[in-house]
Motif scaffolding. Sequence first.
Motif, PDB file in Angstrom:
ATOM      1  N   CYS A  16       0.811  -1.226   0.000  1.00 16.32           N
ATOM      2  CA  CYS A  16       0.000   0.000   0.000  1.00 16.32           C
ATOM      3  C   CYS A  16       0.837   1.264   0.000  1.00 16.32           C
ATOM      4  O   CYS A  16       0.301   2.369  -0.146  1.00 16.32           O
ATOM      5  N   LEU A  17       2.165   1.137   0.204  1.00 16.29           N
ATOM      6  CA  LEU A  17       3.093   2.276   0.187  1.00 16.29           C
ATOM      7  C   LEU A  17       2.757   3.294   1.267  1.00 16.29           C
ATOM      8  O   LEU A  17       3.061   4.483   1.123  1.00 16.29           O
ATOM      9  N   GLU A  18       2.139   2.848   2.323  1.00 18.58           N
ATOM     10  CA  GLU A  18       1.847   3.680   3.486  1.00 18.58           C
ATOM     11  C   GLU A  18       2.469   3.030   4.709  1.00 18.58           C
ATOM     12  O   GLU A  18       2.932   1.879   4.667  1.00 18.58           O
ATOM     13  N   ILE A  19       2.466   3.776   5.831  1.00 16.07           N
ATOM     14  CA  ILE A  19       2.953   3.186   7.070  1.00 16.07           C
ATOM     15  C   ILE A  19       2.088   1.987   7.422  1.00 16.07           C
ATOM     16  O   ILE A  19       0.864   1.995   7.233  1.00 16.07           O
ATOM     17  N   PRO A 153     -15.143  15.198  -1.860  1.00 19.63           N
ATOM     18  CA  PRO A 153     -14.091  15.509  -0.882  1.00 19.63           C
ATOM     19  C   PRO A 153     -12.797  14.770  -1.254  1.00 19.63           C
ATOM     20  O   PRO A 153     -12.820  13.601  -1.625  1.00 19.63           O
ATOM     21  N   ILE A 154     -11.714  15.491  -1.130  1.00 19.97           N
ATOM     22  CA  ILE A 154     -10.436  14.902  -1.557  1.00 19.97           C
ATOM     23  C   ILE A 154     -10.043  13.723  -0.690  1.00 19.97           C
ATOM     24  O   ILE A 154      -9.374  12.782  -1.136  1.00 19.97           O
ATOM     25  N   SER A 155     -10.510  13.726   0.575  1.00 22.68           N
ATOM     26  CA  SER A 155     -10.158  12.618   1.472  1.00 22.68           C
ATOM     27  C   SER A 155     -10.820  11.317   1.026  1.00 22.68           C
ATOM     28  O   SER A 155     -10.198  10.246   1.034  1.00 22.68           O
ATOM     29  N   SER A 156     -12.121  11.413   0.631  1.00 25.12           N
ATOM     30  CA  SER A 156     -12.806  10.192   0.189  1.00 25.12           C
ATOM     31  C   SER A 156     -12.208   9.671  -1.112  1.00 25.12           C
ATOM     32  O   SER A 156     -12.030   8.461  -1.296  1.00 25.12           O
ATOM     33  N   VAL A 157     -11.899  10.573  -2.049  1.00 29.45           N
ATOM     34  CA  VAL A 157     -11.283  10.154  -3.302  1.00 29.45           C
ATOM     35  C   VAL A 157      -9.895   9.585  -3.048  1.00 29.45           C
ATOM     36  O   VAL A 157      -9.472   8.617  -3.686  1.00 29.45           O
ATOM     37  N   PHE A 158      -9.200  10.186  -2.090  1.00 26.30           N
ATOM     38  CA  PHE A 158      -7.869   9.713  -1.735  1.00 26.30           C
ATOM     39  C   PHE A 158      -7.919   8.260  -1.283  1.00 26.30           C
ATOM     40  O   PHE A 158      -7.130   7.414  -1.730  1.00 26.30           O
ATOM     41  N   GLN A 159      -8.867   7.952  -0.378  1.00 26.06           N
ATOM     42  CA  GLN A 159      -8.983   6.581   0.106  1.00 26.06           C
ATOM     43  C   GLN A 159      -9.387   5.622  -1.012  1.00 26.06           C
ATOM     44  O   GLN A 159      -8.901   4.501  -1.110  1.00 26.06           O
ATOM     45  N   LEU A 165      -5.288   1.565  -6.128  1.00 23.81           N
ATOM     46  CA  LEU A 165      -3.861   1.348  -6.389  1.00 23.81           C
ATOM     47  C   LEU A 165      -3.350   0.117  -5.651  1.00 23.81           C
ATOM     48  O   LEU A 165      -2.586  -0.685  -6.199  1.00 23.81           O
ATOM     49  N   SER A 166      -3.809  -0.038  -4.389  1.00 19.62           N
ATOM     50  CA  SER A 166      -3.391  -1.219  -3.624  1.00 19.62           C
ATOM     51  C   SER A 166      -3.881  -2.498  -4.282  1.00 19.62           C
ATOM     52  O   SER A 166      -3.137  -3.475  -4.400  1.00 19.62           O
ATOM     53  N   ASP A 167      -5.156  -2.478  -4.744  1.00 27.07           N
ATOM     54  CA  ASP A 167      -5.687  -3.662  -5.424  1.00 27.07           C
ATOM     55  C   ASP A 167      -4.919  -3.932  -6.724  1.00 27.07           C
ATOM     56  O   ASP A 167      -4.650  -5.082  -7.076  1.00 27.07           O
ATOM     57  N   GLY A 168      -4.591  -2.842  -7.447  1.00 31.97           N
ATOM     58  CA  GLY A 168      -3.837  -3.024  -8.690  1.00 31.97           C
ATOM     59  C   GLY A 168      -2.456  -3.603  -8.434  1.00 31.97           C
ATOM     60  O   GLY A 168      -1.982  -4.470  -9.182  1.00 31.97           O
ATOM     61  N   ILE A 169      -1.813  -3.116  -7.355  1.00 30.20           N
ATOM     62  CA  ILE A 169      -0.485  -3.647  -7.021  1.00 30.20           C
ATOM     63  C   ILE A 169      -0.589  -5.119  -6.625  1.00 30.20           C
ATOM     64  O   ILE A 169       0.219  -5.953  -7.044  1.00 30.20           O
ATOM     65  N   ALA A 170      -1.615  -5.450  -5.802  1.00 31.01           N
ATOM     66  CA  ALA A 170      -1.790  -6.843  -5.406  1.00 31.01           C
ATOM     67  C   ALA A 170      -2.062  -7.724  -6.613  1.00 31.01           C
ATOM     68  O   ALA A 170      -1.547  -8.835  -6.729  1.00 31.01           O
ATOM     69  N   MET A 171      -2.899  -7.205  -7.541  1.00 29.17           N
ATOM     70  CA  MET A 171      -3.182  -7.970  -8.753  1.00 29.17           C
ATOM     71  C   MET A 171      -1.924  -8.167  -9.578  1.00 29.17           C
ATOM     72  O   MET A 171      -1.671  -9.249 -10.118  1.00 29.17           O
ATOM     73  N   MET A 172      -1.102  -7.108  -9.658  1.00 34.83           N
ATOM     74  CA  MET A 172       0.133  -7.209 -10.418  1.00 34.83           C
ATOM     75  C   MET A 172       1.104  -8.194  -9.775  1.00 34.83           C
ATOM     76  O   MET A 172       1.800  -8.945 -10.460  1.00 34.83           O
ATOM     77  N   VAL A 173       1.137  -8.198  -8.432  1.00 32.08           N
ATOM     78  CA  VAL A 173       2.006  -9.159  -7.743  1.00 32.08           C
ATOM     79  C   VAL A 173       1.561 -10.584  -8.056  1.00 32.08           C
ATOM     80  O   VAL A 173       2.375 -11.467  -8.346  1.00 32.08           O
TER      81      VAL A 173
END
Length: 350
Positions: A16-19, A153-159, A165-173
Amino acid sequence: MNSMENLEKQLICPICLEIFTKPVVILPCQHNLCRKCANDVFTASNPYLPTRGGSISSGGRFRCPSCRHEVVLDRHGVYGLQRNLLVENIIDMFKQETSSSSSSTPASERKEESPMCVVHEGEKINIYCVTHGVPTCSMCKVFGEHKDCEVAPISSVFQTKKSELSDGIAMMVGNNDRMQGIVSQLEEACRVIEENGRRQKTLVCEKFDLLYSALEGKKRDMSQKVTSEQDEKLTYIRGLNKKYGEHLEESCKMVEHGIQNMEEPEMALFLQNTKPLLKKLTDACSTAHLDKVERGYENMDHFSVEFTKEGRALKSLDFLQDDEDEDEDDEEEDGEGEAPVTSPSASTST
């Protein structure tokens, strides 16, 4: 600040590239993942395993996104992985430290850290234009180019985007794992092809060696027949030559003896020696007791060979088709393993 930045880099999840978010699980290779991210990677790598409550509970396997080490899970699935309480405690301390640091930072400095609108000076970018797919500020929505657009709201779009992106990365993995499996299969196929090629070339060479051996044996046998007749004829001619030589030598002696008798002055003695000498001369002139060489006796053209048909058969050598294998086996049994020169066709089996 540099130490905190370095520490933050060590606490970033590779998915997820987050903490890391609790709970944090530790893999057998000692790398860490958020449990949710680990479950996403595992789900993408095992799309056909049954799920319960949105997660796979049965055993399976996936690869670590950091080092590609294969992780084998027990029947508890991702929930069977051990939690890394040390990392979770470090995350808590890091968040407390960053929270206190941000509270002590002047508001003007914190404001500079947020991106600002380039059209409306002093306005923070705090909304997201869904129509154009770009972040913008409230003034752009009220008075600017995005006043007729759909915003969120930018926060909802952000999440939402982070989740995508996390799902795409997991799918790519997961896709990378499948591609790695295909690459491994192709490498194994290359190895098998090379091994099979070496084995088949060895078999072909062995077949040709057998053919060479059969040809050498036939050449040796046929050459021996020519040599045997050659020796037989030479022995006969040489023996006959010796007999004629001896007869010639005896005739020459008779001629010398006759010449000597011709010089005999005494008539009675001459006549006494002439009668037996004339008989010997008559006998010496006769060669009836000696064999005569037949015409063409020295000719050996009957040993001529013609391999035009066999040459065409050798040029037509090729690999057998599947339906010809049984026919070749029957021919080899009938011929007891020999390859006759007069065979109309020959093939090598693979």
